[in-house]
Write a protein that holds these residues in place. Structure first.
Motif, mmCIF file in Angstrom:
data_model
loop_
_atom_site.group_PDB
_atom_site.id
_atom_site.type_symbol
_atom_site.label_atom_id
_atom_site.label_comp_id
_atom_site.label_asym_id
_atom_site.label_seq_id
_atom_site.Cartn_x
_atom_site.Cartn_y
_atom_site.Cartn_z
ATOM 1 N N LEU A 19 0.821 -1.218 0.000
ATOM 2 C CA LEU A 19 0.000 0.000 0.000
ATOM 3 C C LEU A 19 0.853 1.266 0.000
ATOM 4 C CD1 LEU A 19 -2.869 -0.981 2.472
ATOM 5 C CD2 LEU A 19 -2.953 -0.908 -0.040
ATOM 6 N N GLY A 20 2.105 1.144 0.459
ATOM 7 C CA GLY A 20 3.006 2.293 0.513
ATOM 8 C C GLY A 20 3.639 2.635 -0.818
ATOM 9 N N GLY A 21 3.286 1.917 -1.865
ATOM 10 C CA GLY A 21 3.819 2.235 -3.186
ATOM 11 C C GLY A 21 5.214 1.695 -3.438
ATOM 12 N N ASN A 22 5.635 0.714 -2.653
ATOM 13 C CA ASN A 22 6.967 0.136 -2.829
ATOM 14 C C ASN A 22 7.043 -0.842 -3.996
ATOM 15 O OD1 ASN A 22 8.279 1.389 -0.503
ATOM 16 N ND2 ASN A 22 6.785 0.222 0.663
ATOM 17 N N GLN A 23 5.926 -1.186 -4.549
ATOM 18 C CA GLN A 23 5.841 -2.044 -5.731
ATOM 19 C C GLN A 23 4.905 -1.364 -6.717
ATOM 20 O OE1 GLN A 23 7.159 -5.064 -6.678
ATOM 21 N NE2 GLN A 23 8.481 -5.087 -4.894
ATOM 22 N N SER A 24 4.900 -1.837 -7.945
ATOM 23 C CA SER A 24 3.977 -1.277 -8.921
ATOM 24 C C SER A 24 2.539 -1.552 -8.468
ATOM 25 C CB SER A 24 4.216 -1.891 -10.299
ATOM 26 O OG SER A 24 3.783 -3.243 -10.317
ATOM 27 N N VAL A 25 1.635 -0.747 -8.962
ATOM 28 C CA VAL A 25 0.223 -0.919 -8.619
ATOM 29 C C VAL A 25 -0.233 -2.315 -9.023
ATOM 30 C CG1 VAL A 25 -2.123 -0.111 -9.122
ATOM 31 C CG2 VAL A 25 -0.284 1.543 -8.782
ATOM 32 N N GLU A 26 0.226 -2.792 -10.168
ATOM 33 C CA GLU A 26 -0.165 -4.117 -10.662
ATOM 34 C C GLU A 26 0.286 -5.226 -9.708
ATOM 35 O OE1 GLU A 26 -2.170 -6.543 -13.295
ATOM 36 O OE2 GLU A 26 -2.089 -4.368 -13.274
ATOM 37 N N VAL A 27 1.522 -5.165 -9.252
ATOM 38 C CA VAL A 27 2.053 -6.173 -8.319
ATOM 39 C C VAL A 27 1.304 -6.099 -6.994
ATOM 40 C CG1 VAL A 27 4.086 -6.862 -6.978
ATOM 41 C CG2 VAL A 27 4.329 -6.309 -9.398
ATOM 42 N N ALA A 28 1.100 -4.889 -6.491
ATOM 43 C CA ALA A 28 0.375 -4.715 -5.227
ATOM 44 C C ALA A 28 -1.049 -5.253 -5.343
ATOM 45 C CB ALA A 28 0.358 -3.247 -4.820
ATOM 46 N N LYS A 29 -1.718 -4.905 -6.433
ATOM 47 C CA LYS A 29 -3.103 -5.352 -6.655
ATOM 48 C C LYS A 29 -3.164 -6.880 -6.732
ATOM 49 C CE LYS A 29 -4.878 -5.313 -10.674
ATOM 50 N NZ LYS A 29 -5.310 -5.086 -12.004
ATOM 51 N N ASN A 30 -2.257 -7.471 -7.494
ATOM 52 C CA ASN A 30 -2.250 -8.934 -7.630
ATOM 53 C C ASN A 30 -2.028 -9.623 -6.297
ATOM 54 O OD1 ASN A 30 -2.740 -8.788 -10.356
ATOM 55 N ND2 ASN A 30 -0.593 -9.056 -10.941
ATOM 56 N N ASN A 31 -1.128 -9.099 -5.488
ATOM 57 C CA ASN A 31 -0.828 -9.747 -4.210
ATOM 58 C C ASN A 31 -1.908 -9.520 -3.167
ATOM 59 O OD1 ASN A 31 1.958 -11.116 -4.085
ATOM 60 N ND2 ASN A 31 2.266 -9.312 -5.352
ATOM 61 N N LEU A 32 -2.400 -8.302 -3.068
ATOM 62 C CA LEU A 32 -3.412 -8.013 -2.042
ATOM 63 C C LEU A 32 -4.778 -8.561 -2.431
ATOM 64 C CD1 LEU A 32 -2.364 -4.353 -1.142
ATOM 65 C CD2 LEU A 32 -1.827 -6.451 0.106
ATOM 66 N N LEU A 33 -5.255 -8.179 -3.603
ATOM 67 C CA LEU A 33 -6.580 -8.639 -4.026
ATOM 68 C C LEU A 33 -6.581 -10.122 -4.375
ATOM 69 C CD1 LEU A 33 -7.892 -5.645 -6.172
ATOM 70 C CD2 LEU A 33 -8.492 -6.276 -3.833
ATOM 71 N N GLY A 34 -5.453 -10.620 -4.842
ATOM 72 C CA GLY A 34 -5.375 -12.048 -5.185
ATOM 73 C C GLY A 34 -5.705 -12.940 -4.008
ATOM 74 N N ASN A 35 -5.144 -12.625 -2.850
ATOM 75 C CA ASN A 35 -5.427 -13.424 -1.648
ATOM 76 C C ASN A 35 -6.875 -13.290 -1.222
ATOM 77 O OD1 ASN A 35 -2.948 -14.776 -0.714
ATOM 78 N ND2 ASN A 35 -2.134 -12.709 -0.735
ATOM 79 N N ILE A 36 -7.405 -12.078 -1.291
ATOM 80 C CA ILE A 36 -8.797 -11.851 -0.883
ATOM 81 C C ILE A 36 -9.739 -12.603 -1.823
ATOM 82 C CG2 ILE A 36 -10.610 -10.101 -0.658
ATOM 83 C CD1 ILE A 36 -8.326 -8.141 0.196
#
Length: 170
Positions: A74-91
């Protein structure tokens, strides 16, 4: 009341179909979580070559601090795509568990039961990843998985109340 009686007395064919869907979902969940980079054929290789000497390395590289990975993404340390895939993927991956579990097992119809089951199931998957090296242990995955299950359960409850309301009206 009429709708609830109908659901308790599901025809056997519908009950079997629900169980088939539930079991298929669990197999797909195992594939996504444990074998995302490999086919199921790797199971025997992994069991033969589990290297416990690497366990300390895997433990050192695991995340045991709640919210650390979530805040990292969420802090922007990864691309939005990577963050979205990891966070939303688990949910998203665990949403069906919260929906299918009470559908298949009618006694699993309380939020606390869904919470406990999904937390325990997710913990088991994370520990398997830690021990086998098929993935990386991350406590935040457990948090996101449980959140997904709870959201799936909320959808189940909403749809169930709509379904019962429509049956009672007819």
């Amino acid at each position: 009341m009429k709708g609830e009686a109908m659901m308790r007395n599901k025809p056997k064919i519908i009950e079997a179909f629900i169980w088939c869907i539930f079991l298929l979902y669990l197999v797909l969940l195992f594939k996504v979580v444990l074998f995302k980079y490999h086919g199921f054929g790797i199971i025997l290789d992994v069991l033969r070559h589990v290297n416990l000497s690497n366990l300390s390395f895997r433990i050192t590289n695991s995340n045991f601090i709640p919210m650390e990975t979530i805040f990292y993404y969420l802090g922007g340390n990864q691309s939005v795509e990577v963050a979205k895939n990891n966070l939303l993927g688990n949910i998203i991956a665990f949403g069906p568990l919260g929906f299918l579990l009470p559908t298949a097992i009618s006694k699993m119809n309380k939020l606390k039961q869904i919470f406990v089951f999904s937390a325990a199931f997710s913990l088991i998957l994370e520990v398997i990843q830690l021990i086998t090296g098929l993935g990386q242990f991350d406590v935040d995955d457990i948090i996101l998985n449980v959140l997904g299950s709870i959201l799936g359960f909320i959808i189940y409850k909403i749809l169930k109340s709509i379904f019962y309301k429509n049956i009672s009206v007819n």
